[in-house]
Design a protein around this motif. Structure first.
Motif, short mmCIF file in Angstrom:
data_model
loop_
_atom_site.label_atom_id
_atom_site.label_comp_id
_atom_site.label_asym_id
_atom_site.label_seq_id
_atom_site.Cartn_x
_atom_site.Cartn_y
_atom_site.Cartn_z
N TYR A 81 -3.82 13.59 -9.10
CA TYR A 81 -2.70 12.69 -8.79
C TYR A 81 -3.19 11.42 -8.09
CZ TYR A 81 1.49 10.82 -6.64
OH TYR A 81 2.49 9.98 -6.24
N LEU A 82 -4.02 11.59 -7.07
CA LEU A 82 -4.50 10.42 -6.32
C LEU A 82 -5.42 9.56 -7.18
CD1 LEU A 82 -5.21 12.06 -2.85
CD2 LEU A 82 -3.28 10.63 -3.48
N HIS B 205 -3.43 7.36 -9.58
CA HIS B 205 -2.87 6.19 -8.91
C HIS B 205 -3.94 5.14 -8.64
CE1 HIS B 205 -0.28 3.92 -6.12
NE2 HIS B 205 -1.35 3.83 -5.36
N SER C 77 -6.29 5.70 -2.83
CA SER C 77 -4.87 6.05 -2.86
C SER C 77 -4.41 6.65 -1.54
CB SER C 77 -4.60 7.03 -4.01
OG SER C 77 -4.96 6.46 -5.26
N VAL D 109 -0.96 4.98 -0.03
CA VAL D 109 0.28 5.76 0.03
C VAL D 109 0.55 6.10 1.49
CG1 VAL D 109 1.48 7.82 -0.77
CG2 VAL D 109 -0.18 6.69 -2.26
N PRO E 146 0.80 10.05 -12.92
CA PRO E 146 0.62 9.00 -11.90
C PRO E 146 0.17 7.67 -12.48
CG PRO E 146 -1.16 10.59 -11.77
CD PRO E 146 -0.15 11.16 -12.71
N ALA F 104 3.36 6.08 -13.74
CA ALA F 104 4.22 5.77 -12.60
C ALA F 104 3.73 4.53 -11.87
CB ALA F 104 4.29 6.95 -11.66
N THR F 105 2.42 4.38 -11.73
CA THR F 105 1.87 3.20 -11.05
C THR F 105 1.86 1.99 -11.95
OG1 THR F 105 0.44 4.73 -9.83
CG2 THR F 105 -0.08 2.39 -9.69
N TYR G 242 7.88 4.11 -9.22
CA TYR G 242 8.26 4.40 -7.84
C TYR G 242 9.32 3.41 -7.36
CZ TYR G 242 3.85 6.99 -8.03
OH TYR G 242 2.84 7.84 -8.38
#
Length: 686
Positions: free
Chosen positions: A175-176, A179, A426, A430, A509, A512-513, A518
């Motif tokens: 996930y990280l 991103h 990330s 975050v 991710p 999403a990025t 987000y």
């Protein structure tokens, strides 16, 4: 007959690489922690938690070359199998112990707030008991599945521990990393525009300034609580007199710093219980420690924003003069930053032309690297031969068995380093980690422990995930790393499917990025005006953390009229540390329509009242009574009132002082006071 090749050269190279890594980790610790005052129980575990993952980045390519060297001499750095096995055992189990036991306990120990070591240790054990209990509950379910699939034997228990640790680290790492693979090149592309970078700095300034005010207010409230607590000399407070005096001695802000009007009119929030207990004092000590580091964090961010703003503005202003002059270097600047061999003209060419194009080049380069990693993750379950990473690493192919030389090892180390860097960046972007942050020379011990723990937790799963990119499959399955860790991950069918299919979720991710999902979700939830920086409907641009508000805050700070005072730095000192003294320069210029720019510069920020202490010296004295304070509050409310948009579009009738044209006070156009009963200067019209 060719004898066995010697590994002396490779061993010497490995030892030199370990020394360089250790030196780099020490410099990194010195940058974020005061080594002289930081206790050893913090620095030593952090050193190992950072040094071991860095060595793993080199150990994986060495393992690949060692397993593919064949009977003849290897063309890269290789080590004997027994040495590799010992190295992996030490690296993995020490990292595992640091991640799941040592660092979590020391993290809470540093943040306990108790004075004696026994109280700190008991608090840390209680805090970790809940976390370890949840892990033990998950481990019981996994143990039942492992024992059913692989049978009841010691290898099953060992595989359970290693597989669960790998799965949790891979979930967080994927996930990280997804991103970061988008954030790194996007940041380079955005910073390539000088005016756009200045605008983002000013937008960030408004948010950081507000958080800095909140942090200072919170610290003042806690110190006022300590001050009131120190006045008690009877009852239960008498038992903790030494502890209270120690807190009072550590609680001192610069008395010369003027307080803003809002803080002078509002009394500190003091809530001291009647019965003082050890737990209460520990909580107060913990809150004070966190508040001081939070204040230091935002002060450091504010100073960085000021420096970046002045530097970026100087580059933007040099478009006409073709020269960039620099002033006196800051005492905090690195050694290389204190000397310059460039002339003003060559400095202009370097900063105005070369650096933006260099950022675009690296943005394209890292975009291509991110695409290769994402492509390899998606195509790995289909066919490993589609992996772009494998093509760049495996060289000297001989039939089905490939070879990895020194060039392939260097490329493999770069791939692993980029994957880990994307995940770790990330962590800093975050802001959901309970306010933890890395501050230069002033990082909280608990925060330093937490970040070191994440580095140790993510490196091993991402390194093994990199091994699965290598084709043919038989090449990476012959490595010592796979025989040590991979065989336990693939011990059950569920572990095999998880290792191969889960990395595909990196697309979540990434998308999403890339498409700002987000922000869109936040807008649907009603937080769009807070997240979106460029609000086109807000013509004034104030009250939303916009770049106009940040620009004015930066200018007031550089001019020595900060609402927060100097906070230990005088205005002359700060201006001497930045190039191109802004006192002889107007506000930062951007590509803004003249009318809008004039309107933005002509009015003060309405997100908070003007806080110049000299301006309110006659209207808000320290000994004002209740009615004077109430009148100032009413006046402050009227001054900062902003009428809604539907009222701004309405015109006042003639009987209230308006006309059809509704000309403003300056005669330049329609008035934008936006209120029937109020004016922009705060006076009431009846």
């Amino acid at each position: 007959m060719i004898g066995n090749p010697s590994a002396v050269g490779s061993e010497v190279f490995s030892l030199i690489a370990l020394l360089i890594i250790s030196l780099g980790v020490l410099l990194l610790l010195r940058h974020y922690l005061p080594l002289r005052t930081t206790p050893a129980y913090l620095t030593v575990p952090i050193f190992f938690a950072l040094g071991i993952p860095a060595s793993i980045i080199l150990l994986v390519p060495i393992d690949l070359a060692s397993s593919s060297r064949g009977d003849d001499a290897s063309r890269g750095i290789w080590l004997p199998d027994r040495v590799l096995l010992v190295a992996w055992r030490i690296s993995y189990w020490l990292t595992f112990g640091l991640t799941w036991f040592i660092l979590p306990i020391l993290e809470e120990y540093a943040d306990a707030g108790y004075r004696d070591p026994k109280g700190r240790l008991l608090y840390s054990l209680r805090a970790n008991a809940k976390y370890q209990g949840a892990l033990f509950g998950t481990g019981l379910l996994g143990m039942i599945y492992f024992f059913i699939s692989a049978g009841v034997k010691p290898a099953s228990l060992k595989g359970l521990v290693m597989a669960l640790g790998y799965c949790w680290g891979l979930i967080l790492g994927i996930y990280l990393m997804g991103h970061g693979l988008v954030a790194i090149p996007r940041r380079l592309f955005r910073n390539a525009s000088i005016s756009g970078r200045l605008k983002r700095i000013q937008t960030e300034a408004a948010k950081v300034h507000e958080k800095m005010e909140d942090a200072i207010q919170n610290l003042e409230d806690l110190e006022a609580q300590v001050a009131q607590l120190s006045q008690r000399n009877t009852g239960s407070a008498k038992e903790f007199k030494d502890w209270i005096e120690e807190l009072a001695d550590e609680s001192h802000l610069p008395e010369s710093r003027p307080r803003t009007l809002s803080r002078r009119l509002s009394a500190p929030q003091v809530n001291v219980p009647n019965v003082i207990t050890e737990r209460y004092l520990a909580d107060l000590s913990r809150q004070l420690d966190r508040a001081r580091h939070t204040r230091a964090r935002y002060l450091d961010e504010w100073d960085r924003i000021l420096q970046d703003s002045v530097d970026t503005q100087a580059i933007l202003d040099s478009a006409g003069s073709k020269r960039i002059e620099i002033g006196e270097a800051s005492p905090n600047a690195p050694i290389l930053g204190r000397f310059s061999v460039l002339t003003p003209f060559t400095r202009y060419l370097y900063r105005y032309h070369f650096i933006p194009y260099l950022r675009i080049f690296f943005g394209c380069f890292f975009s291509l690297a991110s695409f290769c990693i994402i492509w390899s993750e998606v195509t790995k379950p289909i066919n490993q031969y589609f992996s772009i990473i494998s093509v760049t690493v495996v060289h000297h192919a001989e039939g089905q068995q490939g070879r990895i030389g020194f060039a392939g090892q260097v490329i493999a180390a770069c791939w692993i380093f980029y994957m880990c860097a994307a995940a770790l960046i990330s962590l800093t972007e975050v802001k959901v980690w309970r306010g933890r942050a890395l501050v230069r020379r002033n990082t909280h011990g608990e925060s330093a422990m937490w970040y070191a723990m994440q580095v140790a937790k993510l490196t091993v799963p991402l390194s093994f995930n990199f091994l699965t990119f290598i084709s043919p499959e038989s090449l990476y399955k012959e490595t010592t790393f796979f025989n040590f860790l991979g065989q336990y991950i693939t011990l059950t069918p569920l572990g095999t499917w998880f290792d191969w299919l889960f990395p595909i979720f990196i697309l979540v991710p990434v998308c999403a990025t890339l498409f700002n999902l987000y922000g869109k979700v936040a807008s649907c939830a009603g937080y769009g005006n807070v997240i979106e920086d460029d609000d086109e409907d807000n013509e004034s641009g104030y009250g939303t953390g916009s770049w106009r508000e940040g620009r004015d805050l930066i200018e007031r700070e550089l001019q020595g009229a900060s609402s927060l005072g100097r906070l230990g730095h005088t205005a002359t000192d700060r201006r001497s540390h930045v190039p191109n003294n802004p006192n002889n320069r107007t506000a930062p210029t951007l590509t803004v329509p003249p009318a809008e720019r004039h309107r933005a510069l002509g009015q003060a920020s309405t997100s908070r009242p003007s806080a110049d202490p000299q301006q309110h010296a006659s209207t808000a004295p320290e000994d004002e009574n209740f009615f004077e304070a109430f009148g100032h509050r009413v006046r402050n409310t009227v001054d900062t009132f902003e009428s809604p948009k539907w009222m701004q579009n309405m015109k006042r009738p003639k009987w209230m002082g308006g006309d059809d044209d509704d000309v403003g006070d300056d005669g330049a156009g329609p008035s934008r006071s936006g209120s029937w009963f109020g004016r922009q200067d705060g006076r009431v019209r009846l």
